[in-house]
Design a protein around this motif. Structure first.
Motif, PDB file in Angstrom:
ATOM      1  N   LYS A 179       0.819  -1.141   0.042  1.00  0.00           N
ATOM      2  CA  LYS A 179      -0.030   0.011   0.109  1.00  0.00           C
ATOM      3  C   LYS A 179       0.846   1.166   0.089  1.00  0.00           C
ATOM      4  O   LYS A 179       1.843   1.176   0.655  1.00  0.00           O
ATOM      5  N   THR A 180       0.355   2.277  -0.876  1.00  0.00           N
ATOM      6  CA  THR A 180       0.950   3.458  -0.657  1.00  0.00           C
ATOM      7  C   THR A 180       0.181   4.654  -0.743  1.00  0.00           C
ATOM      8  O   THR A 180      -0.854   4.550  -1.288  1.00  0.00           O
ATOM      9  N   GLN A 181       0.491   5.538   0.359  1.00  0.00           N
ATOM     10  CA  GLN A 181      -0.441   6.535   0.544  1.00  0.00           C
ATOM     11  C   GLN A 181       0.639   7.912   0.477  1.00  0.00           C
ATOM     12  O   GLN A 181       1.542   7.892   1.248  1.00  0.00           O
ATOM     13  N   GLU A 182       0.013   8.979  -0.045  1.00  0.00           N
ATOM     14  CA  GLU A 182       0.583  10.274  -0.274  1.00  0.00           C
ATOM     15  C   GLU A 182      -0.189  11.140   0.954  1.00  0.00           C
ATOM     16  O   GLU A 182      -1.513  11.230   0.824  1.00  0.00           O
ATOM     17  N   LEU A 183       0.372  11.895   1.887  1.00  0.00           N
ATOM     18  CA  LEU A 183       0.148  12.562   2.512  1.00  0.00           C
ATOM     19  C   LEU A 183      -0.488  14.100   1.959  1.00  0.00           C
ATOM     20  O   LEU A 183       0.307  14.510   0.743  1.00  0.00           O
ATOM     21  N   ASP A 184      -0.974  14.965   2.551  1.00  0.00           N
ATOM     22  CA  ASP A 184      -1.451  16.433   1.953  1.00  0.00           C
ATOM     23  C   ASP A 184      -0.004  17.155   1.908  1.00  0.00           C
ATOM     24  O   ASP A 184      -0.122  18.139   0.895  1.00  0.00           O
ATOM     25  N   ASN A 185       0.981  16.849   2.787  1.00  0.00           N
ATOM     26  CA  ASN A 185       2.091  17.661   2.502  1.00  0.00           C
ATOM     27  C   ASN A 185       3.181  17.194   1.405  1.00  0.00           C
ATOM     28  O   ASN A 185       4.338  17.757   1.266  1.00  0.00           O
ATOM     29  N   GLY A 186       2.641  16.185   0.808  1.00  0.00           N
ATOM     30  CA  GLY A 186       3.544  15.488  -0.253  1.00  0.00           C
ATOM     31  C   GLY A 186       4.426  14.266   0.173  1.00  0.00           C
ATOM     32  O   GLY A 186       5.011  13.744  -0.801  1.00  0.00           O
ATOM     33  N   TYR A 216       8.190  10.213  15.234  1.00  0.00           N
ATOM     34  CA  TYR A 216       7.106   9.530  14.470  1.00  0.00           C
ATOM     35  C   TYR A 216       6.811   8.114  15.348  1.00  0.00           C
ATOM     36  O   TYR A 216       7.780   7.346  15.062  1.00  0.00           O
ATOM     37  N   GLU A 217       5.748   7.768  15.572  1.00  0.00           N
ATOM     38  CA  GLU A 217       5.370   6.490  16.313  1.00  0.00           C
ATOM     39  C   GLU A 217       4.560   5.695  15.464  1.00  0.00           C
ATOM     40  O   GLU A 217       3.466   6.081  14.895  1.00  0.00           O
ATOM     41  N   LEU A 218       4.741   4.467  14.988  1.00  0.00           N
ATOM     42  CA  LEU A 218       4.083   3.434  14.219  1.00  0.00           C
ATOM     43  C   LEU A 218       3.020   2.718  15.036  1.00  0.00           C
ATOM     44  O   LEU A 218       3.488   2.089  16.284  1.00  0.00           O
ATOM     45  N   TRP A 219       1.885   2.489  14.521  1.00  0.00           N
ATOM     46  CA  TRP A 219       1.094   1.669  15.132  1.00  0.00           C
ATOM     47  C   TRP A 219       0.199   0.780  14.301  1.00  0.00           C
ATOM     48  O   TRP A 219      -0.137   0.898  13.121  1.00  0.00           O
ATOM     49  N   LEU A 220      -0.198  -0.556  14.965  1.00  0.00           N
ATOM     50  CA  LEU A 220      -1.046  -1.745  14.272  1.00  0.00           C
ATOM     51  C   LEU A 220      -2.023  -1.602  15.135  1.00  0.00           C
ATOM     52  O   LEU A 220      -2.083  -1.691  16.121  1.00  0.00           O
ATOM     53  N   ILE A 221      -3.143  -1.394  14.219  1.00  0.00           N
ATOM     54  CA  ILE A 221      -4.572  -1.200  15.027  1.00  0.00           C
ATOM     55  C   ILE A 221      -5.540  -2.160  14.687  1.00  0.00           C
ATOM     56  O   ILE A 221      -5.510  -2.648  13.344  1.00  0.00           O
ATOM     57  N   SER A 222      -6.056  -2.690  15.512  1.00  0.00           N
ATOM     58  CA  SER A 222      -7.108  -3.660  15.632  1.00  0.00           C
ATOM     59  C   SER A 222      -8.255  -3.310  16.174  1.00  0.00           C
ATOM     60  O   SER A 222      -8.306  -2.305  16.803  1.00  0.00           O
ATOM     61  N   GLY A 223      -9.477  -4.301  16.174  1.00  0.00           N
ATOM     62  CA  GLY A 223     -10.377  -4.083  17.175  1.00  0.00           C
ATOM     63  C   GLY A 223     -10.462  -3.870  18.721  1.00  0.00           C
ATOM     64  O   GLY A 223     -11.102  -3.159  19.200  1.00  0.00           O
ATOM     65  N   THR A 224      -9.297  -4.147  19.367  1.00  0.00           N
ATOM     66  CA  THR A 224      -8.870  -3.958  20.490  1.00  0.00           C
ATOM     67  C   THR A 224      -8.083  -2.841  20.824  1.00  0.00           C
ATOM     68  O   THR A 224      -7.871  -2.647  21.886  1.00  0.00           O
ATOM     69  N   THR A 251      -6.157  -4.545  11.345  1.00  0.00           N
ATOM     70  CA  THR A 251      -6.989  -3.883  10.238  1.00  0.00           C
ATOM     71  C   THR A 251      -6.404  -2.606   9.544  1.00  0.00           C
ATOM     72  O   THR A 251      -6.852  -2.500   8.474  1.00  0.00           O
ATOM     73  N   HIS A 252      -5.738  -1.871  10.273  1.00  0.00           N
ATOM     74  CA  HIS A 252      -5.035  -0.699  10.049  1.00  0.00           C
ATOM     75  C   HIS A 252      -3.882  -0.352  10.437  1.00  0.00           C
ATOM     76  O   HIS A 252      -3.277  -1.039  11.466  1.00  0.00           O
ATOM     77  N   PHE A 253      -3.036   0.441   9.905  1.00  0.00           N
ATOM     78  CA  PHE A 253      -1.912   1.039  10.019  1.00  0.00           C
ATOM     79  C   PHE A 253      -1.641   2.417  10.276  1.00  0.00           C
ATOM     80  O   PHE A 253      -2.505   3.201   9.327  1.00  0.00           O
ATOM     81  N   THR A 267      -1.384   9.813  21.456  1.00  0.00           N
ATOM     82  CA  THR A 267      -1.446  11.175  22.339  1.00  0.00           C
ATOM     83  C   THR A 267      -1.953  12.149  21.464  1.00  0.00           C
ATOM     84  O   THR A 267      -2.057  13.366  21.895  1.00  0.00           O
ATOM     85  N   SER A 268      -1.805  11.932  19.988  1.00  0.00           N
ATOM     86  CA  SER A 268      -2.316  13.070  19.313  1.00  0.00           C
ATOM     87  C   SER A 268      -2.974  12.439  17.938  1.00  0.00           C
ATOM     88  O   SER A 268      -3.126  11.155  17.753  1.00  0.00           O
ATOM     89  N   ASP A 269      -3.509  13.427  17.123  1.00  0.00           N
ATOM     90  CA  ASP A 269      -4.195  12.725  15.995  1.00  0.00           C
ATOM     91  C   ASP A 269      -3.366  12.193  15.046  1.00  0.00           C
ATOM     92  O   ASP A 269      -2.161  12.673  14.824  1.00  0.00           O
ATOM     93  N   PRO A 270      -3.768  11.183  14.275  1.00  0.00           N
ATOM     94  CA  PRO A 270      -2.935  10.404  13.435  1.00  0.00           C
ATOM     95  C   PRO A 270      -2.612  11.491  12.067  1.00  0.00           C
ATOM     96  O   PRO A 270      -3.678  11.892  11.614  1.00  0.00           O
ATOM     97  N   ILE A 271      -1.348  11.336  11.708  1.00  0.00           N
ATOM     98  CA  ILE A 271      -1.101  11.868  10.286  1.00  0.00           C
ATOM     99  C   ILE A 271      -1.345  11.007   9.344  1.00  0.00           C
ATOM    100  O   ILE A 271      -1.486  11.443   8.016  1.00  0.00           O
ATOM    101  N   LEU A 272      -1.430   9.658   9.334  1.00  0.00           N
ATOM    102  CA  LEU A 272      -1.966   8.665   8.595  1.00  0.00           C
ATOM    103  C   LEU A 272      -2.571   7.569   9.421  1.00  0.00           C
ATOM    104  O   LEU A 272      -2.230   7.057  10.384  1.00  0.00           O
ATOM    105  N   VAL A 273      -3.610   7.072   8.751  1.00  0.00           N
ATOM    106  CA  VAL A 273      -4.147   5.891   8.838  1.00  0.00           C
ATOM    107  C   VAL A 273      -4.612   5.057   7.395  1.00  0.00           C
ATOM    108  O   VAL A 273      -5.118   5.654   6.559  1.00  0.00           O
ATOM    109  N   GLN A 274      -4.066   3.875   7.373  1.00  0.00           N
ATOM    110  CA  GLN A 274      -4.027   2.987   6.123  1.00  0.00           C
ATOM    111  C   GLN A 274      -4.790   1.903   6.427  1.00  0.00           C
ATOM    112  O   GLN A 274      -4.286   0.982   7.406  1.00  0.00           O
ATOM    113  N   ALA A 275      -5.781   1.482   5.974  1.00  0.00           N
ATOM    114  CA  ALA A 275      -6.539   0.148   6.030  1.00  0.00           C
ATOM    115  C   ALA A 275      -5.754  -0.860   5.273  1.00  0.00           C
ATOM    116  O   ALA A 275      -5.015  -0.624   4.059  1.00  0.00           O
ATOM    117  N   LEU A 276      -5.396  -1.973   5.999  1.00  0.00           N
ATOM    118  CA  LEU A 276      -4.829  -3.297   5.428  1.00  0.00           C
ATOM    119  C   LEU A 276      -5.606  -4.173   4.715  1.00  0.00           C
ATOM    120  O   LEU A 276      -6.793  -4.186   4.857  1.00  0.00           O
TER     121      LEU A 276
END
Length: 276
Positions: A179-186, A216-224, A251-253, A267-276
């Motif tokens: 998966k590749t995602q481009e942020l608003d700042n390029g 920058y902290e990376l997160w693996l996100i699931s239902g829990t 389900t998400h990164f 502790t802050s709003d994510p700058i990126l959320v990517q569905a896996l």
């Protein structure tokens, strides 16, 4: 995309297909936009591996040592032709041949032993020996420094080889996804992951530099909830980070900006959320 084509895209990025498989995948890529996008994403991920290692500049002394060796190494004279060497040898033999026994000449000079070194000469020898000892100590320091730099290079190479082996496992997995995602700042974030291998390669490019106390902290996100998957240096954010661990139910990164030491939870709003 079916499972077989998905396996071929990862192997294609690693240049691990035979001619028939390569032609088959290229035909599929021409006919299918999904296959084409998957191939491009895999190639980009594989190519970015080289960018994940910090460049190592050679020590400045390398050039200085080479130039010094050129200046101090004497040049050998041109080799004499065979006939010239024979003529020189014959001439030398004639010059040093003993006079005929019929000729009379002065009595040969007695052999004189060389004089013993003077006291001043002994002092000079002692001084030269002291200089050599100091030079040997300095050379030992240079060698130790070179060994330390060599060890650092070997450690960096070992880390790069490990990362390459892990990326190869991901791209060769039957369930590899990219998966590749481009942020608003390029900035661009590319994920290549395999749930069966429990591994993910996260490649970042163009993320803004952060203050020294942020990262920058990376997160693996699931239902829990969200589980931390590591940190990216806020000052040098471009590169690749390998994430390993169970991806069951993920389900998400996501990426958030956190203290440089990391946070147990976002502790802050994510700058990126990517569905896996």
């Amino acid at each position: 995309m079916d499972k077989q084509k998905n396996e071929l895209t990862g192997s294609f990025a690693l240049n691990a297909l035979n001619d028939a498989e390569r032609e088959e995948l290229l035909r599929d890529a021409e006919a299918s936009q999904d296959v084409r996008q998957e191939v491009e994403a895999m190639q980009e991920t594989a190519a970015l591996l080289g960018l994940s290692a910090a460049p190592v500049a050679p020590p400045a002394r390398v050039k200085a040592n080479i130039m010094s060796a050129i200046r101090n190494t004497p040049q050998l004279p041109p080799a004499a032709a065979p006939h010239q060497a024979q003529d020189a040898a014959a001439e030398a033999a004639t010059d040093h041949a003993p006079e005929s026994a019929t000729e009379t000449g002065p009595d040969p000079l007695p052999r004189i032993s060389p004089p013993a070194p003077a006291r001043g000469s002994r002092r000079m020898f002692a001084l030269a020996a002291g200089v050599l000892l100091v030079a040997a100590g300095a050379l030992g320091g240079v060698v130790a420094n070179q060994n330390a730099q060599q060890q650092k290079l070997e450690d960096q190479l070992a880390a790069l080889n490990t990362k390459q082996a892990e990326l190869t496992r991901i791209l060769s997995a039957a369930d590899v996804r990219s998966k590749t995602q481009e942020l608003d700042n390029g900035a661009r974030v590319t994920l290549a992951y395999s749930a069966t291998e429990g591994m993910m390669a996260v490649t970042t490019a163009g993320l803004p530099a952060l203050p020294s106390d942020k990262g920058y902290e990376l997160w693996l996100i699931s239902g829990t909830g969200a589980v931390s998957a590591g940190m990216v240096d806020g000052a040098k954010a471009d590169g690749m980070v390998m994430v390993s661990g169970s991806m069951q139910g993920v389900t998400h990164f996501g990426i958030t900006v956190e203290p440089a030491s990391g946070s147990p939870a976002p502790t802050s709003d994510p700058i990126l959320v990517q569905a896996l």
